[in-house]
Design a protein around this motif. Structure first.
Motif, PDB file in Angstrom:
ATOM      1  N   ALA A 241      26.125   6.644 -38.842  1.00 51.27           N
ATOM      2  CA  ALA A 241      25.345   6.349 -37.645  1.00 51.27           C
ATOM      3  C   ALA A 241      25.340   4.850 -37.342  1.00 51.27           C
ATOM      4  O   ALA A 241      25.480   4.432 -36.185  1.00 51.27           O
ATOM      5  CB  ALA A 241      23.916   6.861 -37.812  1.00 51.27           C
ATOM      6  N   VAL A 242      25.182   4.027 -38.373  1.00 52.50           N
ATOM      7  CA  VAL A 242      25.159   2.574 -38.165  1.00 52.50           C
ATOM      8  C   VAL A 242      26.470   2.114 -37.549  1.00 52.50           C
ATOM      9  O   VAL A 242      26.490   1.347 -36.573  1.00 52.50           O
ATOM     10  CB  VAL A 242      24.881   1.841 -39.489  1.00 52.50           C
ATOM     11  CG1 VAL A 242      25.079   0.333 -39.304  1.00 52.50           C
ATOM     12  CG2 VAL A 242      23.468   2.124 -39.974  1.00 52.50           C
ATOM     13  N   ARG A 243      27.596   2.554 -38.113  1.00 55.01           N
ATOM     14  CA  ARG A 243      28.896   2.121 -37.616  1.00 55.01           C
ATOM     15  C   ARG A 243      29.114   2.601 -36.174  1.00 55.01           C
ATOM     16  O   ARG A 243      29.577   1.843 -35.318  1.00 55.01           O
ATOM     17  CB  ARG A 243      30.016   2.656 -38.513  1.00 55.01           C
ATOM     18  CG  ARG A 243      30.060   2.035 -39.886  1.00 55.01           C
ATOM     19  CD  ARG A 243      31.207   2.577 -40.743  1.00 55.01           C
ATOM     20  NE  ARG A 243      32.496   2.171 -40.205  1.00 55.01           N
ATOM     21  CZ  ARG A 243      33.380   3.014 -39.663  1.00 55.01           C
ATOM     22  NH1 ARG A 243      33.104   4.301 -39.557  1.00 55.01           N
ATOM     23  NH2 ARG A 243      34.545   2.555 -39.209  1.00 55.01           N
ATOM     24  N   TYR A 244      28.789   3.860 -35.924  1.00 52.03           N
ATOM     25  CA  TYR A 244      29.050   4.453 -34.608  1.00 52.03           C
ATOM     26  C   TYR A 244      28.180   3.798 -33.540  1.00 52.03           C
ATOM     27  O   TYR A 244      28.673   3.393 -32.476  1.00 52.03           O
ATOM     28  CB  TYR A 244      28.757   5.952 -34.675  1.00 52.03           C
ATOM     29  CG  TYR A 244      29.498   6.809 -33.669  1.00 52.03           C
ATOM     30  CD1 TYR A 244      30.591   7.575 -34.057  1.00 52.03           C
ATOM     31  CD2 TYR A 244      29.091   6.880 -32.343  1.00 52.03           C
ATOM     32  CE1 TYR A 244      31.269   8.385 -33.160  1.00 52.03           C
ATOM     33  CE2 TYR A 244      29.760   7.677 -31.427  1.00 52.03           C
ATOM     34  CZ  TYR A 244      30.848   8.431 -31.838  1.00 52.03           C
ATOM     35  OH  TYR A 244      31.510   9.224 -30.944  1.00 52.03           O
ATOM     36  N   VAL A 245      26.890   3.686 -33.826  1.00 52.22           N
ATOM     37  CA  VAL A 245      25.968   3.130 -32.830  1.00 52.22           C
ATOM     38  C   VAL A 245      26.253   1.646 -32.605  1.00 52.22           C
ATOM     39  O   VAL A 245      26.259   1.167 -31.464  1.00 52.22           O
ATOM     40  CB  VAL A 245      24.513   3.360 -33.254  1.00 52.22           C
ATOM     41  CG1 VAL A 245      23.555   2.668 -32.281  1.00 52.22           C
ATOM     42  CG2 VAL A 245      24.205   4.852 -33.325  1.00 52.22           C
ATOM     43  N   ALA A 246      26.503   0.908 -33.694  1.00 54.77           N
ATOM     44  CA  ALA A 246      26.795  -0.517 -33.543  1.00 54.77           C
ATOM     45  C   ALA A 246      28.042  -0.734 -32.689  1.00 54.77           C
ATOM     46  O   ALA A 246      28.098  -1.663 -31.862  1.00 54.77           O
ATOM     47  CB  ALA A 246      26.977  -1.163 -34.915  1.00 54.77           C
ATOM     48  N   ALA A 247      29.046   0.132 -32.856  1.00 51.62           N
ATOM     49  CA  ALA A 247      30.252   0.016 -32.034  1.00 51.62           C
ATOM     50  C   ALA A 247      29.954   0.315 -30.571  1.00 51.62           C
ATOM     51  O   ALA A 247      30.443  -0.386 -29.675  1.00 51.62           O
ATOM     52  CB  ALA A 247      31.328   0.956 -32.568  1.00 51.62           C
ATOM     53  N   LEU A 248      29.146   1.320 -30.306  1.00 53.67           N
ATOM     54  CA  LEU A 248      28.766   1.616 -28.927  1.00 53.67           C
ATOM     55  C   LEU A 248      27.996   0.451 -28.313  1.00 53.67           C
ATOM     56  O   LEU A 248      28.185   0.110 -27.133  1.00 53.67           O
ATOM     57  CB  LEU A 248      27.910   2.881 -28.870  1.00 53.67           C
ATOM     58  CG  LEU A 248      28.611   4.232 -29.007  1.00 53.67           C
ATOM     59  CD1 LEU A 248      27.585   5.364 -29.033  1.00 53.67           C
ATOM     60  CD2 LEU A 248      29.603   4.459 -27.860  1.00 53.67           C
ATOM     61  N   GLU A 249      27.142  -0.156 -29.102  1.00 50.97           N
ATOM     62  CA  GLU A 249      26.296  -1.227 -28.582  1.00 50.97           C
ATOM     63  C   GLU A 249      27.094  -2.478 -28.201  1.00 50.97           C
ATOM     64  O   GLU A 249      26.565  -3.342 -27.496  1.00 50.97           O
ATOM     65  CB  GLU A 249      25.216  -1.582 -29.602  1.00 50.97           C
ATOM     66  CG  GLU A 249      24.147  -0.511 -29.718  1.00 50.97           C
ATOM     67  CD  GLU A 249      23.090  -0.829 -30.752  1.00 50.97           C
ATOM     68  OE1 GLU A 249      21.952  -0.345 -30.604  1.00 50.97           O
ATOM     69  OE2 GLU A 249      23.401  -1.553 -31.720  1.00 50.97           O
ATOM     70  N   GLU A 250      28.331  -2.578 -28.639  1.00 52.04           N
ATOM     71  CA  GLU A 250      29.170  -3.681 -28.192  1.00 52.04           C
ATOM     72  C   GLU A 250      29.538  -3.539 -26.715  1.00 52.04           C
ATOM     73  O   GLU A 250      29.938  -4.519 -26.067  1.00 52.04           O
ATOM     74  CB  GLU A 250      30.444  -3.744 -29.032  1.00 52.04           C
ATOM     75  CG  GLU A 250      30.199  -4.121 -30.494  1.00 52.04           C
ATOM     76  CD  GLU A 250      31.497  -4.165 -31.278  1.00 52.04           C
ATOM     77  OE1 GLU A 250      32.575  -4.050 -30.666  1.00 52.04           O
ATOM     78  OE2 GLU A 250      31.427  -4.312 -32.515  1.00 52.04           O
ATOM     79  N   HIS A 251      29.391  -2.311 -26.184  1.00 49.29           N
ATOM     80  CA  HIS A 251      29.811  -2.035 -24.808  1.00 49.29           C
ATOM     81  C   HIS A 251      28.667  -1.510 -23.920  1.00 49.29           C
ATOM     82  O   HIS A 251      28.731  -1.666 -22.698  1.00 49.29           O
ATOM     83  CB  HIS A 251      30.927  -0.990 -24.802  1.00 49.29           C
ATOM     84  CG  HIS A 251      32.083  -1.326 -25.675  1.00 49.29           C
ATOM     85  ND1 HIS A 251      33.116  -2.134 -25.260  1.00 49.29           N
ATOM     86  CD2 HIS A 251      32.369  -0.970 -26.957  1.00 49.29           C
ATOM     87  CE1 HIS A 251      33.999  -2.253 -26.235  1.00 49.29           C
ATOM     88  NE2 HIS A 251      33.572  -1.564 -27.275  1.00 49.29           N
ATOM     89  N   VAL A 252      27.666  -0.851 -24.531  1.00 52.30           N
ATOM     90  CA  VAL A 252      26.640  -0.134 -23.774  1.00 52.30           C
ATOM     91  C   VAL A 252      25.262  -0.519 -24.288  1.00 52.30           C
ATOM     92  O   VAL A 252      25.050  -0.618 -25.506  1.00 52.30           O
ATOM     93  CB  VAL A 252      26.824   1.398 -23.922  1.00 52.30           C
ATOM     94  CG1 VAL A 252      25.778   2.139 -23.101  1.00 52.30           C
ATOM     95  CG2 VAL A 252      28.222   1.812 -23.509  1.00 52.30           C
ATOM     96  N   ASP A 253      24.339  -0.719 -23.363  1.00 57.32           N
ATOM     97  CA  ASP A 253      22.943  -0.966 -23.730  1.00 57.32           C
ATOM     98  C   ASP A 253      22.220   0.378 -23.747  1.00 57.32           C
ATOM     99  O   ASP A 253      21.781   0.883 -22.708  1.00 57.32           O
ATOM    100  CB  ASP A 253      22.300  -1.922 -22.728  1.00 57.32           C
ATOM    101  CG  ASP A 253      20.894  -2.324 -23.131  1.00 57.32           C
ATOM    102  OD1 ASP A 253      20.537  -2.123 -24.312  1.00 57.32           O
ATOM    103  OD2 ASP A 253      20.143  -2.819 -22.274  1.00 57.32           O
TER     104      ASP A 253
END
Length: 383
Positions: A199-211
């Motif tokens: 979850a940390v890896r997936y969400v952190a990667a999304l947060e590089e592009h999406v708020d």
């Protein structure tokens, strides 16, 4: 006034689309909608929508009682199943009876339920939710466009398997709402499919592009420590709780400081939502209703509590035979003035619409895959 009996009905909601999540999906989905009607010697009947589970075991706690004593009768029903417990499916039946009692109480008072519960405003903020993992990109855009036309500014994507697909599809949601706002509200729901570090890896990667406004059910529902770790590791709020059957089941989450947004399944009823809302408010946490269409009475409670954030709206139609005094406009739910919960039942319409197959499949989003939480996913494919 005394409770004298109850009867049950079922209608079917045709979604007119595929619905599902990371755990599976159903094409051409049709959902059985259980209805419970509680009868009284005063001729006032209460309508509850949600579940028929364990009604025969629960109803002796209500028979002969005054239905207006709703809070005490909620506790009386939980005591009725003390030895076996109220968790799981039993809580659904209890909650449906509870919703019917609130309907009676408000009808007896001649007031809409939202007013009886103390709400000042009939508007309930909402967000769109397509249960959309099986929709292609064009279908996804069309679904959220219909909600944008009704003034909605936020939506929730079912995802968690394919990072690139989720990122692209979140962009489709954002585009749908940009006619109403320059900063659309975006959420993603992983339906308990990750471990903490996944979850940390997936969400952190999304947060590089999406708020993201929130990440929903990233971990197993009971993993209080994991939710707290995840919340500390990402910017997004962590939302969970919809599958917990009873306020008591939130103790571990609260003690761990785990949820940023406390969620209540609509199917668990009015009293559950009210009690959970005040438990959350004591911790300065907002609450959100999940699966709203499953129990429209809960919108009245959402209007009345001090910390409601927004409610998940999955469709703008109710099943045949259910006439609900509400509108899905202005980016939320507008409650009506009919006494009670505002639900009328047309039994003839239910019978007329009863032909055809219901949702008989045991697969789909209600069955957890064997490898859920154990998948090694690099490009949307299990390796």
């Amino acid at each position: 006034m005394k409770i004298t009996g109850y009867r049950t009905l079922s209608t079917r909601h045709a979604w007119n689309r595929s619905i599902g999540d990371v755990n599976g999906h159903i094409r051409h989905a049709v959902t059985e909608i259980p209805i419970v009607i509680v009868e009284t010697d005063a001729g006032i009947e209460g309508v509850g929508i949600g579940s028929h589970a364990d009604l025969d075991r629960l109803f002796p706690a209500l028979l002969g009682e005054d239905p207006r004593a709703v809070t005490a009768l909620f506790d009386r029903m939980t005591a009725q199943v003390f030895k076996s417990g109220h968790a799981g499916a039993t809580y659904g039946g209890l909650a449906t009876l509870d919703a019917a009692l609130w309907d009676i109480k408000a009808k007896a008072a001649g007031e809409p339920l939202w007013r009886l519960l103390g709400a000042r405003d009939r508007f309930v903020p909402g967000y769109a939710s397509g249960l959309d993992i099986a929709l292609d990109d064009d279908e996804l855009a069309a679904f959220y466009a219909t909600f944008a036309e009704r003034g909605y500014v936020a939506g929730k994507l079912k995802g968690g398997l394919d990072f690139e697909a989720d990122l692209r599809r979140l962009g489709i949601l954002a585009d749908a709402f940009r006619g109403n706002t320059s900063t659309p509200g975006l959420m993603i729901d992983a339906n308990e499919s990750w471990q903490v570090k996944q979850a940390v890896r997936y969400v952190a990667a999304l947060e590089e592009h999406v708020d993201l406004l929130w990440v929903e059910e990233p971990l197993r529902r009971w993993d209080a420590a994991g939710h707290a770790r995840l919340s500390n590791a990402v910017r997004s709020a962590i939302a969970t709780g919809e599958n917990l059957t009873g306020v008591d089941q939130f103790r571990g989450l609260f003690d761990a400081g785990a949820p940023d947004i406390v969620q209540a399944g609509a199917i668990w009823g009015v009293s559950h939502f009210v009690r959970l809302s005040f438990a959350a408010a004591a911790r300065d946490l907002p609450v959100s209703v999940v699966g709203y269409n499953a129990n429209p009475a809960v919108a009245a409670a959402a209007a009345a509590v001090p910390n409601h954030l927004t409610t998940e709206v999955q469709d703008v139609r109710f099943a045949p035979g259910l006439i609900v005094d509400q509108e899905f406009i202005d980016g939320g739910i507008v409650l009506g003035d009919e006494p009670g919960a505002g639900i009328a039942v047309d039994e003839a319409a239910i019978v007329a619409a009863s032909a055809g197959e219901g949702w008989e499949s045991t697969a789909g989003p209600h069955m957890r895959p064997d490898r859920a939480g154990l998948r090694l996913l690099l490009d949307g494919i299990e390796r």
